[in-house]
Design a protein around this motif. Structure first.
Motif, PDB file in Angstrom:
ATOM      1  N   ASP A  82       0.827  -1.205   0.000  1.00 54.14           N
ATOM      2  CA  ASP A  82       0.000   0.000   0.000  1.00 54.14           C
ATOM      3  C   ASP A  82       0.862   1.256   0.000  1.00 54.14           C
ATOM      4  OD1 ASP A  82      -2.405  -1.296  -0.079  1.00 54.14           O
ATOM      5  OD2 ASP A  82      -2.754  -1.218   2.082  1.00 54.14           O
ATOM      6  N   VAL A  83       1.996   1.189   0.675  1.00 55.37           N
ATOM      7  CA  VAL A  83       2.892   2.335   0.762  1.00 55.37           C
ATOM      8  C   VAL A  83       3.821   2.408  -0.445  1.00 55.37           C
ATOM      9  CG1 VAL A  83       4.757   3.370   2.118  1.00 55.37           C
ATOM     10  CG2 VAL A  83       2.809   2.319   3.276  1.00 55.37           C
ATOM     11  N   ALA A  84       4.283   1.250  -0.907  1.00 61.39           N
ATOM     12  CA  ALA A  84       5.352   1.219  -1.910  1.00 61.39           C
ATOM     13  C   ALA A  84       4.864   1.368  -3.343  1.00 61.39           C
ATOM     14  CB  ALA A  84       6.135  -0.095  -1.777  1.00 61.39           C
ATOM     15  N   VAL A  85       3.631   0.975  -3.622  1.00 64.06           N
ATOM     16  CA  VAL A  85       3.139   0.970  -5.006  1.00 64.06           C
ATOM     17  C   VAL A  85       2.218   2.166  -5.236  1.00 64.06           C
ATOM     18  CG1 VAL A  85       1.841  -0.322  -6.741  1.00 64.06           C
ATOM     19  CG2 VAL A  85       3.319  -1.541  -5.125  1.00 64.06           C
ATOM     20  N   PRO A  86       2.652   3.160  -6.001  1.00 70.41           N
ATOM     21  CA  PRO A  86       1.789   4.328  -6.250  1.00 70.41           C
ATOM     22  C   PRO A  86       0.676   3.986  -7.234  1.00 70.41           C
ATOM     23  CG  PRO A  86       3.802   4.520  -7.529  1.00 70.41           C
ATOM     24  CD  PRO A  86       3.952   3.275  -6.679  1.00 70.41           C
ATOM     25  N   GLN A  87      -0.513   4.462  -6.955  1.00 70.88           N
ATOM     26  CA  GLN A  87      -1.639   4.240  -7.860  1.00 70.88           C
ATOM     27  C   GLN A  87      -1.625   5.283  -8.976  1.00 70.88           C
ATOM     28  OE1 GLN A  87      -3.750   1.563  -7.647  1.00 70.88           O
ATOM     29  NE2 GLN A  87      -2.283   0.983  -6.057  1.00 70.88           N
ATOM     30  N   PRO A  88      -1.877   4.881 -10.200  1.00 72.04           N
ATOM     31  CA  PRO A  88      -1.919   5.865 -11.288  1.00 72.04           C
ATOM     32  C   PRO A  88      -3.004   6.904 -11.034  1.00 72.04           C
ATOM     33  CG  PRO A  88      -1.924   3.604 -12.148  1.00 72.04           C
ATOM     34  CD  PRO A  88      -2.138   3.517 -10.670  1.00 72.04           C
ATOM     35  N   PRO A  89      -2.695   8.179 -11.115  1.00 71.38           N
ATOM     36  CA  PRO A  89      -3.718   9.206 -10.890  1.00 71.38           C
ATOM     37  C   PRO A  89      -4.796   9.161 -11.966  1.00 71.38           C
ATOM     38  CG  PRO A  89      -1.671  10.196 -11.668  1.00 71.38           C
ATOM     39  CD  PRO A  89      -1.363   8.762 -11.388  1.00 71.38           C
ATOM     40  N   ASP A  90      -6.009   9.543 -11.607  1.00 72.55           N
ATOM     41  CA  ASP A  90      -7.114   9.533 -12.565  1.00 72.55           C
ATOM     42  C   ASP A  90      -6.932  10.565 -13.667  1.00 72.55           C
ATOM     43  OD1 ASP A  90      -8.340   7.505 -11.183  1.00 72.55           O
ATOM     44  OD2 ASP A  90      -9.694   8.815 -10.074  1.00 72.55           O
ATOM     45  N   GLU A  91      -6.333  11.702 -13.310  1.00 70.35           N
ATOM     46  CA  GLU A  91      -6.123  12.773 -14.288  1.00 70.35           C
ATOM     47  C   GLU A  91      -4.643  13.141 -14.292  1.00 70.35           C
ATOM     48  OE1 GLU A  91      -8.863  16.018 -14.040  1.00 70.35           O
ATOM     49  OE2 GLU A  91     -10.483  14.748 -13.281  1.00 70.35           O
ATOM     50  N   PRO A  92      -3.817  12.333 -14.957  1.00 72.75           N
ATOM     51  CA  PRO A  92      -2.367  12.529 -14.859  1.00 72.75           C
ATOM     52  C   PRO A  92      -1.857  13.702 -15.691  1.00 72.75           C
ATOM     53  CG  PRO A  92      -2.840  10.785 -16.415  1.00 72.75           C
ATOM     54  CD  PRO A  92      -4.162  11.197 -15.813  1.00 72.75           C
ATOM     55  N   GLU A  93      -0.780  14.278 -15.218  1.00 68.94           N
ATOM     56  CA  GLU A  93       0.006  15.219 -16.010  1.00 68.94           C
ATOM     57  C   GLU A  93       1.024  14.415 -16.828  1.00 68.94           C
ATOM     58  OE1 GLU A  93      -0.158  18.736 -16.122  1.00 68.94           O
ATOM     59  OE2 GLU A  93      -2.089  18.286 -15.165  1.00 68.94           O
ATOM     60  N   PRO A  94       1.530  14.976 -17.936  1.00 69.17           N
ATOM     61  CA  PRO A  94       2.536  14.243 -18.722  1.00 69.17           C
ATOM     62  C   PRO A  94       3.718  13.756 -17.885  1.00 69.17           C
ATOM     63  CG  PRO A  94       1.749  16.125 -19.970  1.00 69.17           C
ATOM     64  CD  PRO A  94       1.125  16.230 -18.605  1.00 69.17           C
ATOM     65  N   ALA A  95       4.173  14.581 -16.919  1.00 69.86           N
ATOM     66  CA  ALA A  95       5.314  14.168 -16.085  1.00 69.86           C
ATOM     67  C   ALA A  95       4.984  12.936 -15.263  1.00 69.86           C
ATOM     68  CB  ALA A  95       5.729  15.319 -15.172  1.00 69.86           C
ATOM     69  N   GLN A  96       3.728  12.805 -14.827  1.00 69.74           N
ATOM     70  CA  GLN A  96       3.338  11.621 -14.049  1.00 69.74           C
ATOM     71  C   GLN A  96       3.282  10.375 -14.931  1.00 69.74           C
ATOM     72  OE1 GLN A  96      -0.214  13.666 -12.473  1.00 69.74           O
ATOM     73  NE2 GLN A  96       0.504  13.088 -10.426  1.00 69.74           N
ATOM     74  N   VAL A  97       2.849  10.543 -16.163  1.00 71.66           N
ATOM     75  CA  VAL A  97       2.857   9.414 -17.097  1.00 71.66           C
ATOM     76  C   VAL A  97       4.286   8.946 -17.334  1.00 71.66           C
ATOM     77  CG1 VAL A  97       2.377   8.699 -19.476  1.00 71.66           C
ATOM     78  CG2 VAL A  97       0.711  10.085 -18.226  1.00 71.66           C
ATOM     79  N   LEU A  98       5.190   9.901 -17.548  1.00 69.68           N
ATOM     80  CA  LEU A  98       6.590   9.543 -17.779  1.00 69.68           C
ATOM     81  C   LEU A  98       7.190   8.866 -16.557  1.00 69.68           C
ATOM     82  CD1 LEU A  98       9.037   9.608 -19.619  1.00 69.68           C
ATOM     83  CD2 LEU A  98       9.553  11.904 -18.768  1.00 69.68           C
ATOM     84  N   ALA A  99       6.899   9.378 -15.370  1.00 64.47           N
ATOM     85  CA  ALA A  99       7.436   8.775 -14.147  1.00 64.47           C
ATOM     86  C   ALA A  99       6.913   7.350 -13.972  1.00 64.47           C
ATOM     87  CB  ALA A  99       7.070   9.622 -12.935  1.00 64.47           C
ATOM     88  N   PHE A 100       5.615   7.142 -14.227  1.00 60.01           N
ATOM     89  CA  PHE A 100       5.077   5.796 -14.078  1.00 60.01           C
ATOM     90  C   PHE A 100       5.676   4.866 -15.128  1.00 60.01           C
ATOM     91  CE2 PHE A 100       2.263   2.253 -13.871  1.00 60.01           C
ATOM     92  CZ  PHE A 100       1.775   2.258 -12.577  1.00 60.01           C
ATOM     93  N   ALA A 101       5.876   5.356 -16.345  1.00 59.02           N
ATOM     94  CA  ALA A 101       6.487   4.527 -17.386  1.00 59.02           C
ATOM     95  C   ALA A 101       7.902   4.122 -16.995  1.00 59.02           C
ATOM     96  CB  ALA A 101       6.491   5.283 -18.715  1.00 59.02           C
ATOM     97  N   ARG A 102       8.630   5.023 -16.372  1.00 57.46           N
ATOM     98  CA  ARG A 102       9.993   4.696 -15.932  1.00 57.46           C
ATOM     99  C   ARG A 102       9.967   3.713 -14.762  1.00 57.46           C
ATOM    100  NH1 ARG A 102      12.320  10.871 -16.741  1.00 57.46           N
ATOM    101  NH2 ARG A 102      13.116  10.527 -18.861  1.00 57.46           N
TER     102      ARG A 102
END
Length: 318
Positions: free
Chosen positions: A166-186
């Motif tokens: 629950d702490v270690a795995v971030p949930q993808p935001p519902d309305e992501p910014e491009p930087a959040q998409v890139l961070a999750f992809a990495r």
């Protein structure tokens, strides 16, 4: 389903008359009739369909339900529910709302990914496309969870594992910014890449503490991180105190030792050689932080602060 004596023949409508009154095409009326959603009242001598006036309201209801994009099986359930129609409709609408929410989330991720590509420097375009192409829309957290399950000790209690994930795995935001998409992809790329030696590195404490000891360790670390969080948030310099005491106590319990000056020096030496996941926590912080908000301290941030506090405490106690 023919009921040729249900109404006087002159009170029945042809398929064209029903379609005209409902404002739909004859093809639509025939479609719903063929699927049993719109029963005909009779057939003419020439075999043409005839409908009773109540078919108009039923057809209007069908059109309304289809306008909500309810699938035909759900429309049938509502039509056949009788007195329970309101409850069945409520369930069907709730289900469709969940589906639409998922579809909207996927579209927002796709939009942010497109923006990310549009804003990308030409030299980075190929690498960025590979990163994004490996993700679903919206992306799954399963690869990240698998990574951490392989990191954690085998046979660690399920409750302790779930609390850590629950702490270690971030949930993808519902309305992501491009930087959040890139961070999750990495993050996805990092956690799915094969390890150089074919085996994921493990902290030494996992081997020494075993599953039960590791569960105690992570419970103690969670407490220490929570205590240290406000200090990390305020960017205070690391110092010895309650948070460090909880941090050292967590490791002492895992190693079956006690918190002494000698143990603190040994612990600092061991921690210095353990594998670090600094980059993971940096990316996870980007994914979790809403646009314009200050990033919340991650377990990695708290751990760095506490390690620095331990080094400082050891230096001052030498």
């Amino acid at each position: 389903m023919s009921t040729s004596h249900a109404a006087p023949h002159e009170a029945l409508w042809s398929i064209g008359e029903l379609a005209e009154r409902a404002g739909v095409t004859v093809k639509s009326v025939r479609f719903y009739s063929d699927r049993g959603l719109l029963p005909e009242a009779a057939r003419s001598g020439g075999g043409h369909r005839r409908y009773a006036p109540e078919a108009l309201e039923r057809l209007r209801l069908i059109r309304s339900l289809r306008a909500l994009d309810l699938p035909l099986p759900e429309v049938r359930r509502v039509l056949e529910a009788g007195a329970a129609a309101d409850r069945v409709l409520e369930d069907a609408v709730a289900g469709r709302l969940r589906e639409v929410g998922g579809e909207l989330k996927a579209l927002r991720w796709r939009e942010a990914a497109l923006q990310l590509v549009r804003e990308c420097p030409p030299a980075e375009l190929a690498a960025r496309l590979r990163l994004i192409g490996a993700l679903g829309t919206p992306p799954s957290t399963a690869p990240l969870a698998r990574f951490w399950r392989a990191w954690l000790p085998p046979r660690m209690p399920a409750r302790a594992t779930a609390a850590f994930l629950d702490v270690a795995v971030p949930q993808p935001p519902d309305e992501p910014e491009p930087a959040q998409v890139l961070a999750f992809a990495r993050l996805h790329a990092m956690t799915t890449a094969p390890c150089p030696d074919g085996q994921q590195p493990q902290p030494e404490v996992h081997r020494l503490a075993g599953a039960r000891g590791a569960a105690m360790l992570y419970a103690g670390l969670a407490e220490a991180y929570e205590i240290a969080g406000p200090q990390v948030r305020r960017a205070r310099d690391p110092y010895a105190g309650e948070a460090l005491d909880a941090y050292v106590a967590a490791y002492a319990s895992a190693y079956g030792s006690t918190d002494t000056r000698q143990f603190r020096r040994r612990l600092a030496s061991r921690l210095a050689t353990e594998p670090r996941l600094t980059r993971y926590w940096e990316l996870a912080s980007v994914v979790r932080t809403a646009p314009g908000a200050l990033p919340e301290p991650t377990p990695g941030d708290a751990d760095d602060w506490l390690r620095a506090a331990l080094e400082r405490d050891n230096a001052e106690g030498a």
